[in-house]
Write a protein that holds these residues in place. Structure first.
Motif, PDB file in Angstrom:
ATOM      1  N   MET A  72      33.930  25.511  51.044  1.00 20.54           N
ATOM      2  CA  MET A  72      34.214  25.526  49.614  1.00 20.54           C
ATOM      3  C   MET A  72      33.959  26.903  49.018  1.00 20.54           C
ATOM      4  O   MET A  72      34.746  27.392  48.206  1.00 20.54           O
ATOM      5  N   LEU A  73      32.868  27.557  49.427  1.00 16.71           N
ATOM      6  CA  LEU A  73      32.557  28.880  48.894  1.00 16.71           C
ATOM      7  C   LEU A  73      33.626  29.899  49.283  1.00 16.71           C
ATOM      8  O   LEU A  73      33.997  30.756  48.481  1.00 16.71           O
ATOM      9  N   ARG A  74      34.126  29.809  50.501  1.00 19.03           N
ATOM     10  CA  ARG A  74      35.206  30.718  50.913  1.00 19.03           C
ATOM     11  C   ARG A  74      36.473  30.439  50.116  1.00 19.03           C
ATOM     12  O   ARG A  74      37.207  31.367  49.740  1.00 19.03           O
ATOM     13  N   MET A  75      36.746  29.162  49.842  1.00 16.72           N
ATOM     14  CA  MET A  75      37.914  28.800  49.048  1.00 16.72           C
ATOM     15  C   MET A  75      37.791  29.384  47.648  1.00 16.72           C
ATOM     16  O   MET A  75      38.752  29.918  47.084  1.00 16.72           O
ATOM     17  N   PHE A  76      36.571  29.295  47.048  1.00 17.70           N
ATOM     18  CA  PHE A  76      36.353  29.856  45.713  1.00 17.70           C
ATOM     19  C   PHE A  76      36.583  31.366  45.725  1.00 17.70           C
ATOM     20  O   PHE A  76      37.166  31.926  44.791  1.00 17.70           O
ATOM     21  N   SER A  77      36.132  32.035  46.791  1.00 15.77           N
ATOM     22  CA  SER A  77      36.292  33.484  46.877  1.00 15.77           C
ATOM     23  C   SER A  77      37.770  33.862  46.954  1.00 15.77           C
ATOM     24  O   SER A  77      38.224  34.796  46.288  1.00 15.77           O
ATOM     25  N   GLU A  78      38.546  33.118  47.740  1.00 17.33           N
ATOM     26  CA  GLU A  78      39.985  33.385  47.838  1.00 17.33           C
ATOM     27  C   GLU A  78      40.678  33.110  46.508  1.00 17.33           C
ATOM     28  O   GLU A  78      41.594  33.837  46.105  1.00 17.33           O
ATOM     29  N   ARG A 127      43.063  35.262  41.242  1.00 19.23           N
ATOM     30  CA  ARG A 127      42.940  35.356  39.784  1.00 19.23           C
ATOM     31  C   ARG A 127      42.851  36.806  39.319  1.00 19.23           C
ATOM     32  O   ARG A 127      43.300  37.142  38.216  1.00 19.23           O
ATOM     33  N   LEU A 128      42.281  37.675  40.151  1.00 18.74           N
ATOM     34  CA  LEU A 128      42.116  39.073  39.761  1.00 18.74           C
ATOM     35  C   LEU A 128      43.442  39.754  39.433  1.00 18.74           C
ATOM     36  O   LEU A 128      43.469  40.734  38.696  1.00 18.74           O
ATOM     37  N   GLU A 129      44.534  39.242  39.977  1.00 18.78           N
ATOM     38  CA  GLU A 129      45.836  39.835  39.713  1.00 18.78           C
ATOM     39  C   GLU A 129      46.216  39.754  38.239  1.00 18.78           C
ATOM     40  O   GLU A 129      47.095  40.474  37.780  1.00 18.78           O
ATOM     41  N   GLN A 130      45.562  38.872  37.488  1.00 14.90           N
ATOM     42  CA  GLN A 130      45.856  38.703  36.069  1.00 14.90           C
ATOM     43  C   GLN A 130      45.030  39.638  35.188  1.00 14.90           C
ATOM     44  O   GLN A 130      45.154  39.598  33.963  1.00 14.90           O
ATOM     45  N   PHE A 131      44.193  40.492  35.797  1.00 13.73           N
ATOM     46  CA  PHE A 131      43.274  41.324  35.038  1.00 13.73           C
ATOM     47  C   PHE A 131      43.354  42.787  35.476  1.00 13.73           C
ATOM     48  O   PHE A 131      43.734  43.100  36.602  1.00 13.73           O
ATOM     49  N   VAL A 132      42.970  43.673  34.554  1.00 18.84           N
ATOM     50  CA  VAL A 132      42.789  45.091  34.853  1.00 18.84           C
ATOM     51  C   VAL A 132      41.293  45.347  34.985  1.00 18.84           C
ATOM     52  O   VAL A 132      40.518  44.981  34.097  1.00 18.84           O
ATOM     53  N   ARG A 133      40.903  45.964  36.079  1.00 22.73           N
ATOM     54  CA  ARG A 133      39.485  46.240  36.313  1.00 22.73           C
ATOM     55  C   ARG A 133      39.130  47.632  35.794  1.00 22.73           C
ATOM     56  O   ARG A 133      39.753  48.617  36.197  1.00 22.73           O
ATOM     57  N   VAL A 134      38.147  47.710  34.910  1.00 19.50           N
ATOM     58  CA  VAL A 134      37.696  48.992  34.370  1.00 19.50           C
ATOM     59  C   VAL A 134      36.176  49.047  34.440  1.00 19.50           C
ATOM     60  O   VAL A 134      35.507  48.026  34.578  1.00 19.50           O
ATOM     61  N   LYS A 135      35.642  50.269  34.334  1.00 24.17           N
ATOM     62  CA  LYS A 135      34.205  50.449  34.267  1.00 24.17           C
ATOM     63  C   LYS A 135      33.865  50.962  32.885  1.00 24.17           C
ATOM     64  O   LYS A 135      34.382  51.991  32.442  1.00 24.17           O
ATOM     65  N   ARG A 136      33.005  50.243  32.182  1.00 20.64           N
ATOM     66  CA  ARG A 136      32.672  50.571  30.800  1.00 20.64           C
ATOM     67  C   ARG A 136      31.171  50.470  30.603  1.00 20.64           C
ATOM     68  O   ARG A 136      30.567  49.440  30.908  1.00 20.64           O
ATOM     69  N   ARG A 137      30.584  51.540  30.110  1.00 22.99           N
ATOM     70  CA  ARG A 137      29.125  51.587  29.909  1.00 22.99           C
ATOM     71  C   ARG A 137      28.383  51.207  31.185  1.00 22.99           C
ATOM     72  O   ARG A 137      27.452  50.398  31.172  1.00 22.99           O
ATOM     73  N   ASN A 138      28.843  51.779  32.290  1.00 28.24           N
ATOM     74  CA  ASN A 138      28.230  51.576  33.611  1.00 28.24           C
ATOM     75  C   ASN A 138      28.303  50.135  34.102  1.00 28.24           C
ATOM     76  O   ASN A 138      27.571  49.748  35.023  1.00 28.24           O
ATOM     77  N   ARG A 139      29.181  49.342  33.500  1.00 26.62           N
ATOM     78  CA  ARG A 139      29.366  47.970  33.964  1.00 26.62           C
ATOM     79  C   ARG A 139      30.853  47.698  34.138  1.00 26.62           C
ATOM     80  O   ARG A 139      31.674  48.186  33.385  1.00 26.62           O
ATOM     81  N   ARG A 140      31.166  46.901  35.140  1.00 26.71           N
ATOM     82  CA  ARG A 140      32.552  46.535  35.362  1.00 26.71           C
ATOM     83  C   ARG A 140      33.002  45.528  34.306  1.00 26.71           C
ATOM     84  O   ARG A 140      32.249  44.652  33.888  1.00 26.71           O
ATOM     85  N   GLN A 141      34.238  45.665  33.860  1.00 21.99           N
ATOM     86  CA  GLN A 141      34.807  44.726  32.898  1.00 21.99           C
ATOM     87  C   GLN A 141      36.233  44.416  33.325  1.00 21.99           C
ATOM     88  O   GLN A 141      36.967  45.277  33.814  1.00 21.99           O
ATOM     89  N   ALA A 194      37.515  35.866  33.475  1.00 22.99           N
ATOM     90  CA  ALA A 194      37.980  36.078  34.848  1.00 22.99           C
ATOM     91  C   ALA A 194      37.159  35.301  35.869  1.00 22.99           C
ATOM     92  O   ALA A 194      37.648  34.960  36.946  1.00 22.99           O
ATOM     93  N   ALA A 195      35.894  35.017  35.557  1.00 19.93           N
ATOM     94  CA  ALA A 195      35.000  34.405  36.537  1.00 19.93           C
ATOM     95  C   ALA A 195      35.427  32.976  36.870  1.00 19.93           C
ATOM     96  O   ALA A 195      35.944  32.246  36.027  1.00 19.93           O
ATOM     97  N   LEU A 196      35.190  32.594  38.125  1.00 18.24           N
ATOM     98  CA  LEU A 196      35.306  31.188  38.489  1.00 18.24           C
ATOM     99  C   LEU A 196      34.037  30.499  38.024  1.00 18.24           C
ATOM    100  O   LEU A 196      32.927  30.956  38.306  1.00 18.24           O
TER     101      LEU A 196
END
Length: 235
Positions: A116-122, A127-141, A79-81
């Motif tokens: 450029m940094l703002r563009m990367f953030s947007e 991209r996050l729309e392609q993923f499900v955000r969960v918390k597992r073992r006290n860390r986000r995945q 998921a990361a840029l």
């Protein structure tokens, strides 16, 4: 920091401490002091980047291959840029045709770098729309939606059944999961949500998926399931 932006964690990888700290200061100046910045050398780059939103990798490292570090991190955190950076603009040839996201020239003007940094953030938000955000073992995945065959509720746990057989268990509710999923998923039972493309057969009270799994269909959801599936499938 713009509250509409989800980017929270940045990892900066370089063998040169002055470059790491200088870039970290510029990142915080642009994205806000709330942003978490982790700095590592190429040799020490670790799986701690699994929860990173943006990973910045120096093209020139003496004790590790920046390309190999990037490939490993991309595998662990799809998921990361992932952005290569250099003080030499000609290094842009280094990533031409690669699977990575962009190139950041450190000697750019003060006005260009924040842009450029703002563009990367947007771009990350999109991209996050392609993923499900969960918390597992006290860390986000972040779980790729395309790899989730079906979701099962087991008492207080939610189990994601992935397309490679991996089972990922988290403490959550089905309602919270449904908020993260899109219309390509179909609820067929109080305890089951299925990716529609994974369905191979529809029977009166169960579905058969492409991996051979048999999933119960409850009467409550049977009619809607048939309406969605029947155009391409026989009961």
């Amino acid at each position: 920091m713009n509250r509409d932006l989800y980017m929270e964690r940045v990892v900066i990888i370089s063998d040169i401490s002055e470059i790491r700290s200088g870039l970290a200061s510029r990142v915080k100046a642009t994205l806000g002091d709330q942003i978490q910045v982790r700095m590592q050398t190429g040799k020490d780059a670790s799986l701690q980047s699994r929860d990173a939103d943006l990973i910045l990798i120096h093209t020139r490292m003496s004790r590790a291959s920046s390309l190999e570090v990037a490939k490993r991190m991309k595998k662990e955190n799809p998921a990361a840029l992932l952005i290569f950076f250099s003080e030499n603009q000609e290094d842009v040839d280094f990533i031409l045709g690669s699977e990575f996201d962009s190139f950041l020239w450190l000697n750019d003007t003060e006005d260009r770098l924040p842009q450029m940094l703002r563009m990367f953030s947007e771009r990350y938000n999109s991209r996050l729309e392609q993923f499900v955000r969960v918390k597992r073992r006290n860390r986000r995945q972040l779980l790729p939606k395309s790899r989730i065959l079906y979701v099962e509720r087991d008492y207080r746990k939610i189990i994601f059944h992935m397309d490679d057989g991996e089972l990922i268990s988290v403490y959550s509710t089905m309602d919270e999961v449904l908020q993260e999923l899109d219309d390509s998923y179909l609820r067929i039972h109080n305890s089951y949500v299925v990716q529609e493309k994974a369905i191979r057969e529809l029977h009166r009270d169960f579905l058969k998926l492409k991996d051979g799994s048999l999933i119960p269909v409850s009467r409550t959801y049977a009619a809607r399931a048939k309406q969605r599936i029947f155009p391409t499938m026989k009961a």
